[in-house]
Write a protein that holds these residues in place. Structure first.
Motif, short mmCIF file in Angstrom:
data_model
loop_
_atom_site.label_atom_id
_atom_site.label_comp_id
_atom_site.label_asym_id
_atom_site.label_seq_id
_atom_site.Cartn_x
_atom_site.Cartn_y
_atom_site.Cartn_z
N ALA A 243 20.70 25.48 52.02
CA ALA A 243 20.98 26.35 53.18
C ALA A 243 22.31 27.06 53.01
CB ALA A 243 20.99 25.50 54.45
N ALA A 244 22.60 27.97 53.94
CA ALA A 244 23.84 28.75 53.88
C ALA A 244 24.93 28.11 54.74
CB ALA A 244 23.57 30.17 54.37
N PRO A 245 26.20 28.21 54.29
CA PRO A 245 27.32 27.66 55.06
C PRO A 245 27.36 28.18 56.50
CG PRO A 245 28.08 28.32 52.90
CD PRO A 245 26.65 28.76 53.00
N THR A 246 26.96 29.44 56.71
CA THR A 246 27.02 30.00 58.06
C THR A 246 26.13 29.20 59.02
OG1 THR A 246 26.90 32.04 59.32
CG2 THR A 246 25.20 31.74 57.67
N ALA A 247 24.98 28.74 58.54
CA ALA A 247 24.08 27.92 59.37
C ALA A 247 24.71 26.55 59.64
CB ALA A 247 22.73 27.76 58.69
N ILE A 248 25.32 25.98 58.62
CA ILE A 248 25.96 24.67 58.77
C ILE A 248 27.11 24.75 59.79
CG2 ILE A 248 27.16 22.80 57.54
CD1 ILE A 248 24.13 23.25 56.78
N ARG A 249 27.92 25.83 59.68
CA ARG A 249 29.04 26.00 60.63
C ARG A 249 28.54 26.17 62.06
NH1 ARG A 249 31.42 29.11 56.24
NH2 ARG A 249 30.43 30.99 57.05
N LEU A 250 27.40 26.85 62.20
CA LEU A 250 26.81 27.06 63.52
C LEU A 250 26.36 25.72 64.10
CD1 LEU A 250 25.68 29.04 65.68
CD2 LEU A 250 23.60 29.18 64.33
N LEU A 251 25.68 24.92 63.29
CA LEU A 251 25.11 23.65 63.77
C LEU A 251 26.18 22.60 64.04
CD1 LEU A 251 22.00 23.52 61.43
CD2 LEU A 251 22.04 24.05 63.88
N LEU A 252 27.24 22.66 63.26
CA LEU A 252 28.36 21.72 63.41
C LEU A 252 28.91 21.78 64.84
CD1 LEU A 252 31.11 21.89 60.68
CD2 LEU A 252 31.81 22.03 63.03
N ASN A 253 28.87 22.97 65.44
CA ASN A 253 29.38 23.14 66.81
C ASN A 253 28.53 22.44 67.85
OD1 ASN A 253 31.60 24.69 66.21
ND2 ASN A 253 30.45 26.60 66.22
N TYR A 254 27.27 22.16 67.51
CA TYR A 254 26.39 21.51 68.49
C TYR A 254 26.49 19.98 68.44
CZ TYR A 254 24.13 26.02 69.34
OH TYR A 254 23.87 27.32 69.69
N GLY A 255 27.29 19.47 67.50
CA GLY A 255 27.50 18.03 67.43
C GLY A 255 26.47 17.30 66.58
N GLU A 256 26.74 16.00 66.39
CA GLU A 256 25.95 15.19 65.46
C GLU A 256 24.62 14.71 66.04
OE1 GLU A 256 28.36 11.96 64.06
OE2 GLU A 256 30.00 13.28 63.47
N GLU A 257 24.52 14.66 67.38
CA GLU A 257 23.32 14.03 67.96
C GLU A 257 22.03 14.76 67.57
OE1 GLU A 257 25.60 16.37 71.07
OE2 GLU A 257 26.03 14.87 69.54
N TRP A 258 22.11 16.07 67.40
CA TRP A 258 20.91 16.83 67.01
C TRP A 258 20.45 16.45 65.61
CZ3 TRP A 258 17.97 18.96 70.41
CH2 TRP A 258 18.51 19.46 71.60
N VAL A 259 21.38 16.05 64.77
CA VAL A 259 21.03 15.65 63.40
C VAL A 259 20.49 14.22 63.43
CG1 VAL A 259 21.88 15.42 61.04
CG2 VAL A 259 22.95 17.07 62.58
N LYS A 260 21.20 13.36 64.14
CA LYS A 260 20.90 11.92 64.10
C LYS A 260 19.61 11.56 64.81
CE LYS A 260 25.38 10.47 62.77
NZ LYS A 260 26.72 10.01 63.10
N LYS A 261 19.11 12.52 65.60
CA LYS A 261 17.85 12.33 66.31
C LYS A 261 16.68 12.18 65.33
CE LYS A 261 15.52 14.89 69.91
NZ LYS A 261 15.45 16.10 70.70
N TYR A 262 16.84 12.70 64.11
CA TYR A 262 15.73 12.76 63.16
C TYR A 262 16.01 11.93 61.90
CZ TYR A 262 14.40 16.55 66.24
OH TYR A 262 14.07 17.29 67.35
N ASP A 263 14.92 11.47 61.29
CA ASP A 263 15.02 10.66 60.08
C ASP A 263 15.21 11.57 58.88
OD1 ASP A 263 14.74 8.92 58.01
OD2 ASP A 263 12.58 8.62 58.26
N ARG A 264 16.34 11.39 58.19
CA ARG A 264 16.63 12.24 57.03
C ARG A 264 16.63 11.43 55.73
NH1 ARG A 264 19.83 11.96 60.52
NH2 ARG A 264 21.79 11.57 59.47
N SER A 265 15.97 10.28 55.76
CA SER A 265 16.04 9.38 54.60
C SER A 265 15.35 9.95 53.36
CB SER A 265 15.44 8.01 54.95
OG SER A 265 14.09 8.18 55.38
N SER A 266 14.48 10.96 53.56
CA SER A 266 13.81 11.56 52.39
C SER A 266 14.77 12.41 51.55
CB SER A 266 12.64 12.44 52.86
OG SER A 266 13.11 13.48 53.71
#
Length: 544
Positions: A243-266
């Motif tokens: 992915a692009a850094p611009t997307a990562i910077r955008l998502l970083l502002n929404y906090g970790e809970e949106w990431v941790k909600k999903y299983d990323r073990s793959s």
């Protein structure tokens, strides 16, 4: 099987309507199985595709069609992005009015809405159902053209970068395999648009050459919510995520809970592409998304290079990875740093202009219709070397850190854009005799565009003019090119020979105006204070 069937039927449809080996076809579609089939169908019959990002305006699309001499356009009735409907067919209709070379427009259905169909419009799916599911591939020479892709330069109109059959495919396949450690059976998730080189090399050609499962992502990172990427990772069990850094910077502002909600073990490998990634975004991507266990590769390359040139992997197993650094050249890539006098800089802990010393399979072969420009842009500054346009630092250990563009090209959310293009668009406004556009650091987009304009003396409605300028840029280029700021000044800082000194404008906006460097060549040095005062006033007004 399904993709082959789709591709062959589309290829036979193109042939039925007179598209043959060597003809050019524009593809104006968002990411979808049909747009990928469109690219592959062109490749199969020896036609040359030029994919135009479906966010570009009618004028941008027409410019590319005319420059490349396309015979046909493949598009959708409409596009769907982030819950919004985008009128693709209407844009194509507008563009084609000024494109005499276009014989047919193939229109596929993305939504159920009806659109106006004219004499040269052909309903694509309807024709494909009638077409044979077998199409023998055309025999091609290794140096025949595979595709063209337009990219911005520091001057003039966008240039059609030409990639050829064998070298490009080899390079896309090898970099995909070794940079991301792709293993048979992996699910590869590159969330780039096919309108950019990343989508060509790492959504379509690289993964498919290696028999990989490639994910097509049509949406935006925050629709319907900021968990979208990670929901897709969980559902499709994605192994490599690019992915692009611009997307990562955008998502970083929404906090970790949106990431941790999903299983990323793959996930096994994460990748960053399109612009230099900042350390904060790198750490968040590595620690939060990758749980500190995934390899994170910051990849440096360009439309012109065809594939990744500098990245932390491949390397010895478990070799160190330094955050936010591209580090190691890929097989066969020989980077060199050059000084102002065109001499190679030896040793480590040094900075210079980043060049590549030897040819590699994936390199662009020419700029379509203008080989002299190709030579001038890439090979003239440092004879015997390919000049990337970027600056770089070689660390004490000999790793490479990309420091950014050395010319008037800015990188907005990973979209490369010459400031001259924005200036040319704004110059069409009758009240605006002069403009200068520079890039400035932007929290989310990496860089944004900041425009300085001079108005005619009797201009009254300044805010109205600013709005008109924004509309002009959106319609001539694309919405992402619209400047975030437009500042009216009495005059621009020019040298005695009339050249605008953009670096001074950059210093004012980045608030380094105490250190203006050499201003002796300015026609009238008092202009600096004038612009600085105007900027301060503008800033105070904006913050209130």
């Amino acid at each position: 099987r399904e993709l082959l069937d789709l591709t062959c039927r589309l290829a036979n449809t193109l042939k039925k309507y007179g598209i043959q080996k060597g003809d050019k076809v524009a593809i104006y579609m968002p990411v979808s199985p049909l747009s990928v089939a469109g690219m592959l169908a062109c490749a199969r019959i020896g036609a040359v595709h030029t994919v135009v990002f479906a966010g570009f305006s009618a004028e941008s699309l027409a410019g590319r069609i005319v420059d490349s001499g396309c015979k046909a356009v493949i598009t959708y009735n409409q596009g769907v992005r982030g819950g919004r409907i985008i009128e693709l067919k209407m844009t194509v209709d507008e563009a084609v009015k000024s494109c005499p070379s276009i014989k047919h427009v193939f229109v596929a259905q993305r939504t159920d809405n009806k659109v106006q169909m004219g004499d040269c419009d052909i309903p694509l799916e309807e024709e494909m159902t009638k077409a044979a599911p077998v199409c023998t591939p055309e025999s091609m020479d290794s140096e025949d053209m595979l595709f063209m892709l337009y990219t911005s330069g520091s001057t003039g109109k966008p240039k059609g970068i030409v990639h050829t059959q064998a070298g490009y495919l080899l390079y896309a396949a090898l970099t995909h395999k070794y940079v991301f450690d792709y293993q048979q059976g992996d699910v590869f998730g590159c969330v780039a648009d096919i309108g950019w080189i990343t989508g060509h090399s790492y959504v379509v050609y690289g993964p498919l050459c290696n028999g990989a499962t490639s994910v097509l992502f049509e949406s935006t990172p925050v629709y319907p919510d900021p968990g979208r990427y990670w929901e897709v990772v969980q559902r499709l069990k994605i192994n490599q995520f690019y992915a692009a850094p611009t997307a990562i910077r955008l998502l970083l502002n929404y906090g970790e809970e949106w990431v941790k909600k999903y299983d990323r073990s793959s996930l096994k490998t994460l990748g960053s592409v399109g612009e230099p990634i900042n350390k904060e975004a790198w750490q968040w991507f590595y620690q939060v998304v990758g749980e500190g266990r995934c390899t994170l590769v910051d990849t440096w390359w360009q439309t012109e290079t065809g594939g990744i040139c500098i990245a932390p992997r491949p390397s010895e197993e478990k070799a160190e990875i330094i955050p936010a650094m591209a580090m190691r050249p890929f097989f066969g890539i020989v980077p060199v740093l050059m000084d102002e006098n065109g001499k190679v800089i030896e040793g480590n802990d040094v900075s210079g202009a980043l060049c590549i010393a030897h040819p590699w399979p994936g390199m662009a072969r020419t700029i379509y219709g203008d080989h002299q420009r190709f030579v001038d842009v890439y090979f003239k500054a440092y004879p015997g070397y390919y000049f990337t346009g970027d600056g770089a630092y070689r660390t004490k250990k000999g790793y490479y850190q990309i420091t950014g563009r050395m010319d008037d090209v800015i990188n907005i959310s990973g979209h490369r854009l010459g400031t001259a293009e924005i200036e040319d668009a704004m110059a069409d406004h009758p009240e605006v005799p002069e403009t200068a556009v520079i890039g400035y650091p932007h929290k989310i987009k990496g860089e944004g565009a900041f425009a300085f304009i001079v108005l005619k003396e009797q201009t009254a409605h300044v805010d109205h003019v600013k709005e008109e300028l924004k509309t002009i840029v959106a319609s001539k280029i694309a919405k992402y090119a619209v400047p975030d700021h437009i500042l009216v000044v009495k005059r621009l800082p020019k040298t005695r020979s009339g050249k605008i000194m953009r670096r001074l404008l950059r210093k004012v906006v980045t608030e380094q105006s105490n250190d203006m460097g050499d201003v002796t060549t300015l026609d009238d040095p008092s202009v600096v204070k004038e612009i600085r005062d105007a900027y301060q006033k503008y800033k105070e007004k904006s913050s209130s």
